[in-house]
Design a protein around this motif. Structure first.
Motif, PDB file in Angstrom:
ATOM      1  N   ILE A  53      27.913   4.106 -29.581  1.00 30.63           N
ATOM      2  CA  ILE A  53      26.786   3.186 -29.542  1.00 30.63           C
ATOM      3  C   ILE A  53      27.313   1.756 -29.611  1.00 30.63           C
ATOM      4  N   LYS A  54      26.767   0.873 -28.777  1.00 30.59           N
ATOM      5  CA  LYS A  54      27.182  -0.538 -28.798  1.00 30.59           C
ATOM      6  C   LYS A  54      26.927  -1.130 -30.177  1.00 30.59           C
ATOM      7  N   GLY A  55      27.947  -1.830 -30.696  1.00 31.27           N
ATOM      8  CA  GLY A  55      27.830  -2.496 -31.987  1.00 31.27           C
ATOM      9  C   GLY A  55      28.088  -1.618 -33.194  1.00 31.27           C
ATOM     10  N   ARG A  56      28.406  -0.336 -32.997  1.00 28.90           N
ATOM     11  CA  ARG A  56      28.684   0.568 -34.121  1.00 28.90           C
ATOM     12  C   ARG A  56      30.113   1.086 -33.995  1.00 28.90           C
ATOM     13  N   THR A  57      30.788   1.211 -35.125  1.00 28.67           N
ATOM     14  CA  THR A  57      32.185   1.645 -35.092  1.00 28.67           C
ATOM     15  C   THR A  57      32.333   3.160 -35.025  1.00 28.67           C
ATOM     16  N   GLU A  58      31.417   3.899 -35.640  1.00 27.59           N
ATOM     17  CA  GLU A  58      31.514   5.363 -35.669  1.00 27.59           C
ATOM     18  C   GLU A  58      30.587   5.984 -34.636  1.00 27.59           C
ATOM     19  N   PRO A  59      31.099   6.920 -33.839  1.00 26.60           N
ATOM     20  CA  PRO A  59      30.230   7.590 -32.866  1.00 26.60           C
ATOM     21  C   PRO A  59      29.363   8.649 -33.549  1.00 26.60           C
ATOM     22  N   ALA A  60      28.274   9.014 -32.904  1.00 30.03           N
ATOM     23  CA  ALA A  60      27.519  10.202 -33.303  1.00 30.03           C
ATOM     24  C   ALA A  60      28.292  11.386 -32.745  1.00 30.03           C
ATOM     25  N   LEU A  61      28.410  12.449 -33.520  1.00 34.37           N
ATOM     26  CA  LEU A  61      29.155  13.641 -33.099  1.00 34.37           C
ATOM     27  C   LEU A  61      28.182  14.790 -32.909  1.00 34.37           C
ATOM     28  N   LEU A  62      28.105  15.292 -31.690  1.00 36.92           N
ATOM     29  CA  LEU A  62      27.193  16.367 -31.349  1.00 36.92           C
ATOM     30  C   LEU A  62      28.011  17.567 -30.902  1.00 36.92           C
ATOM     31  N   TYR A  63      27.756  18.742 -31.459  1.00 37.80           N
ATOM     32  CA  TYR A  63      28.556  19.922 -31.204  1.00 37.80           C
ATOM     33  C   TYR A  63      27.785  20.976 -30.420  1.00 37.80           C
ATOM     34  N   PHE A  64      28.492  21.685 -29.525  1.00 37.07           N
ATOM     35  CA  PHE A  64      27.899  22.803 -28.794  1.00 37.07           C
ATOM     36  C   PHE A  64      29.004  23.776 -28.419  1.00 37.07           C
ATOM     37  N   THR A  65      28.605  24.981 -27.975  1.00 41.24           N
ATOM     38  CA  THR A  65      29.571  26.011 -27.605  1.00 41.24           C
ATOM     39  C   THR A  65      29.284  26.531 -26.192  1.00 41.24           C
ATOM     40  N   THR A  66      30.324  27.057 -25.561  1.00 39.04           N
ATOM     41  CA  THR A  66      30.195  27.796 -24.303  1.00 39.04           C
ATOM     42  C   THR A  66      30.912  29.121 -24.476  1.00 39.04           C
ATOM     43  N   SER A  67      30.488  30.121 -23.725  1.00 35.51           N
ATOM     44  CA  SER A  67      31.162  31.431 -23.793  1.00 35.51           C
ATOM     45  C   SER A  67      31.267  32.036 -22.414  1.00 35.51           C
ATOM     46  N   ALA A 124      28.092  10.736 -40.917  1.00 31.53           N
ATOM     47  CA  ALA A 124      26.653  10.783 -41.187  1.00 31.53           C
ATOM     48  C   ALA A 124      25.859  11.179 -39.954  1.00 31.53           C
ATOM     49  N   ASN A 125      26.309  10.771 -38.771  1.00 26.89           N
ATOM     50  CA  ASN A 125      25.555  11.025 -37.541  1.00 26.89           C
ATOM     51  C   ASN A 125      26.173  12.184 -36.787  1.00 26.89           C
ATOM     52  N   HIS A 126      25.785  13.389 -37.141  1.00 25.27           N
ATOM     53  CA  HIS A 126      26.283  14.562 -36.436  1.00 25.27           C
ATOM     54  C   HIS A 126      25.201  15.631 -36.381  1.00 25.27           C
ATOM     55  N   CYS A 127      25.284  16.494 -35.386  1.00 25.97           N
ATOM     56  CA  CYS A 127      24.360  17.616 -35.306  1.00 25.97           C
ATOM     57  C   CYS A 127      24.921  18.688 -34.381  1.00 25.97           C
ATOM     58  N   GLU A 128      24.293  19.821 -34.415  1.00 22.69           N
ATOM     59  CA  GLU A 128      24.656  20.969 -33.589  1.00 22.69           C
ATOM     60  C   GLU A 128      23.511  21.218 -32.602  1.00 22.69           C
ATOM     61  N   PHE A 129      23.838  21.363 -31.318  1.00 23.02           N
ATOM     62  CA  PHE A 129      22.807  21.673 -30.337  1.00 23.02           C
ATOM     63  C   PHE A 129      22.225  23.053 -30.641  1.00 23.02           C
ATOM     64  N   VAL A 130      20.906  23.147 -30.686  1.00 23.39           N
ATOM     65  CA  VAL A 130      20.197  24.403 -30.877  1.00 23.39           C
ATOM     66  C   VAL A 130      19.193  24.507 -29.742  1.00 23.39           C
ATOM     67  N   LYS A 131      19.296  25.570 -28.960  1.00 15.67           N
ATOM     68  CA  LYS A 131      18.433  25.776 -27.793  1.00 15.67           C
ATOM     69  C   LYS A 131      18.450  24.562 -26.874  1.00 15.67           C
ATOM     70  N   GLY A 132      19.651  23.982 -26.690  1.00 13.30           N
ATOM     71  CA  GLY A 132      19.825  22.871 -25.767  1.00 13.30           C
ATOM     72  C   GLY A 132      19.382  21.518 -26.276  1.00 13.30           C
ATOM     73  N   ARG A 133      19.064  21.411 -27.558  1.00 16.92           N
ATOM     74  CA  ARG A 133      18.553  20.157 -28.113  1.00 16.92           C
ATOM     75  C   ARG A 133      19.281  19.804 -29.408  1.00 16.92           C
ATOM     76  N   CYS A 134      19.504  18.513 -29.607  1.00 21.35           N
ATOM     77  CA  CYS A 134      20.216  18.032 -30.779  1.00 21.35           C
ATOM     78  C   CYS A 134      19.506  16.778 -31.300  1.00 21.35           C
TER      79      CYS A 134
END
Length: 121
Positions: A107-121, A13-23
């Motif tokens: 996050i303290k007290g939560r079992t699932e991490p937030a997943l944030l994705y980005f790319t390098t080239s 549920a907690n995921h996003c893709e960095f866009v212009k350096g922000r997520c």
């Protein structure tokens, strides 16, 4: 004839893709943000800032390669204020022309991490 068992893999549920350096993402239904303060480049120090909901604390942050194994890269974070955290990391270079990375925000007290994705080239 026995029925087949299908295993369903759900997207976190907690995921996003960095866009212009922000997520922008959510923790416990409340808005949170991660933002690169310096450009993301391999073999250079990269700074990232986190803004979290009140009374939410970071436990740890790690980065892993998605399309090539690069180990676990720690993000060294410090608490700046009640809901602000800042950290830095360095990415190794690899042979992939475009590398996809996954940042695991624990996050303290939560079992699932937030997943944030980005790319390098």
């Amino acid at each position: 004839m026995q029925g087949k068992t299908t295993r369903v893999i759900q997207e976190p549920a907690n995921h996003c893709e960095f866009v212009k350096g922000r997520c922008d993402f959510q923790i416990a239904g409340k808005p949170a943000r991660a933002e690169f303060i310096t450009p993301v480049a391999t073999e250079e120090s990269v700074t990232v800032a986190f803004t979290l909901p009140s009374h939410i604390s970071l436990q740890s942050v790690w980065i892993e390669g998605e399309n090539m194994y690069m180990g676990q890269i720690p993000v060294l974070v410090e608490n700046e204020s009640e809901n602000s955290w800042s950290g830095w990391f360095m990415l190794g270079s690899c042979s992939e022309p475009v590398m996809r990375w996954k940042m695991l925000v624990n996050i303290k007290g939560r079992t699932e991490p937030a997943l944030l994705y980005f790319t390098t080239s």
